[in-house]
Design a protein around this motif. Structure first.
Motif, PDB file in Angstrom:
ATOM      1  N   ASP A 156       0.878  -1.166   0.000  1.00 51.54           N
ATOM      2  CA  ASP A 156       0.000   0.000   0.000  1.00 51.54           C
ATOM      3  C   ASP A 156       0.918   1.219   0.000  1.00 51.54           C
ATOM      4  N   ASP A 157       0.516   2.282  -0.668  1.00 55.92           N
ATOM      5  CA  ASP A 157       1.364   3.471  -0.691  1.00 55.92           C
ATOM      6  C   ASP A 157       1.385   4.209   0.648  1.00 55.92           C
ATOM      7  N   ARG A 210       7.426   5.984   5.879  1.00 57.64           N
ATOM      8  CA  ARG A 210       7.619   5.407   4.544  1.00 57.64           C
ATOM      9  C   ARG A 210       9.031   5.594   3.992  1.00 57.64           C
ATOM     10  N   ALA A 228      -0.058   6.766   1.617  1.00 58.22           N
ATOM     11  CA  ALA A 228       0.176   8.187   1.336  1.00 58.22           C
ATOM     12  C   ALA A 228      -0.332   9.093   2.445  1.00 58.22           C
ATOM     13  N   ARG A 236       6.774  -2.969  -2.480  1.00 60.46           N
ATOM     14  CA  ARG A 236       5.389  -3.202  -2.077  1.00 60.46           C
ATOM     15  C   ARG A 236       5.144  -4.700  -2.010  1.00 60.46           C
ATOM     16  N   LYS A 256      11.083   2.334   2.767  1.00 64.49           N
ATOM     17  CA  LYS A 256      10.374   1.292   2.025  1.00 64.49           C
ATOM     18  C   LYS A 256      11.273   0.669   0.969  1.00 64.49           C
TER      19      LYS A 256
END
Length: 337
Positions: free
Chosen positions: A110-111, A120, A113, A126, A123
């Motif tokens: 999942d981003d 994040r 955002a 994904r 990262k």
């Protein structure tokens, strides 16, 4: 091979002598005495320093074998937001001992955002691949994730951490842990697979099949090749976190099955790092028992926990503090009137 300093054996011997001289029968405080001597060796001083600043870092990421879980993959991203709200299990338990909790998105599918950028910032990808049919990671990602874990440990220690706890969040992570333990120790899937998030016997049987297929796939022999084939970015990052704690001479309290599996990988990279680790609690997952036996670690607590997140290890912190207090504050037999 990464060079790791050794705990101070002289301090350990001095601690054992002091413990024998306290106002109690020899060995009467059992495991507390062992832990007090261990902390003295880790700190290089008798008594050891208080464990005032405890840091939990939760490594969050998704796994391609998430279908073996009782919960959908989307739970991982949702739980990152729960950690940030301060309402997860480990948040609640950490507050009881004054520990800080940090969550890091290593490989959430999942981003995210809407969450703060620092979550994040590290990262790797994904989600990880489905290890029964493909490698978990692309070439080079395992070493990148390992270095991320090292950098996170370094950040926490440089800002004052006295004790590190690795946490984990990722649907499917017990299957990954079972595969890693099975591969490192040469054990069959049937022996290392448990019920994870609470699957029934039929669900466990499917999970055994997935892990068995994963273990049968060809892979390289080194630790990074192993994590690339059967692990995840979170497993590699956790291994780096454990190693860097040892490199910096800061005790690390392992949590459950996932950190136990990562510890087996980390030991392959830095064999002496295990001298800086303690096992916080006994998980209900069978692969953790195999991992801890291989590492020579005995759990401090046995409460039947299987939550992960670092929650079991956090509950062992008061026991470590009690061990430090005993050797620091108890009187000596020689001082009795």
């Amino acid at each position: 091979m990464i060079e790791v300093p050794l705990p101070d054996s002289r301090a350990r011997e001095e601690a054992l002598a002091r413990l024998d001289a306290l106002v109690k029968p020899l060995g009467a405080l059992g495991r507390l005495e062992e832990l007090a001597a261990w902390l003295s060796a880790a700190h290089g001083t008798v008594p050891p320093r208080p464990l005032d600043d405890v840091r939990v870092v939760v490594f969050a990421g998704d796994h391609g074998v998430s279908a073996t879980s009782a919960y959908p993959r989307e739970v991982t991203a949702a739980m990152v937001r729960v950690f940030l709200s301060g309402r997860s299990g480990v948040n609640v338990l950490a507050r009881q001992v004054g520990a800080q909790v940090r969550v890091v998105d290593i490989a959430v599918d999942d981003d995210l955002a809407d969450v703060p950028a620092p979550v994040r910032a590290h990262k790797i990808r994904r989600g990880s691949g489905a290890i029964d049919v493909e490698d978990a990671l692309a070439p080079g990602e395992a070493s990148r994730a390992f270095e991320v874990g090292r950098s996170l440990a370094d950040e926490e220690i440089s800002s004052g951490a006295d004790l590190l706890i690795p946490g984990d969040m990722g649907i499917g992570n017990t299957a990954v842990a079972a595969a890693l333990v099975g591969a490192v120790l040469g054990l069959p899937a049937e022996d290392v697979v448990g019920t994870g998030t609470g699957v029934d016997e039929a669900g466990r049987a499917r999970k055994v099949e997935v892990v068995a297929r994963a273990l049968a796939r060809p892979r390289g022999s080194g630790p990074f090749e192993l994590v690339t084939a059967l692990g995840s970015a979170c497993a590699a990052a956790t291994a780096g976190f454990l190693v860097e704690g040892a490199v910096r001479g800061v005790p690390v309290l392992l949590d459950g099955v996932f950190s136990g599996a990562a510890a087996l990988v980390a030991r392959e990279i830095a064999p002496d790092a295990v001298r800086w680790w303690l096992a916080g609690h006994r998980s209900t997952e069978p692969s953790q028992a195999f991992a801890l036996k291989a590492l020579g670690l005995t759990p401090i607590l046995d409460l039947g926990l299987r939550l992960g997140e670092g929650s079991g290890a956090v509950q062992a912190v008061p026991t470590l503090r009690a061990a430090q207090a005993v050797i620091s504050d108890m009187g000596l037999l020689a001082d009795l009137a």
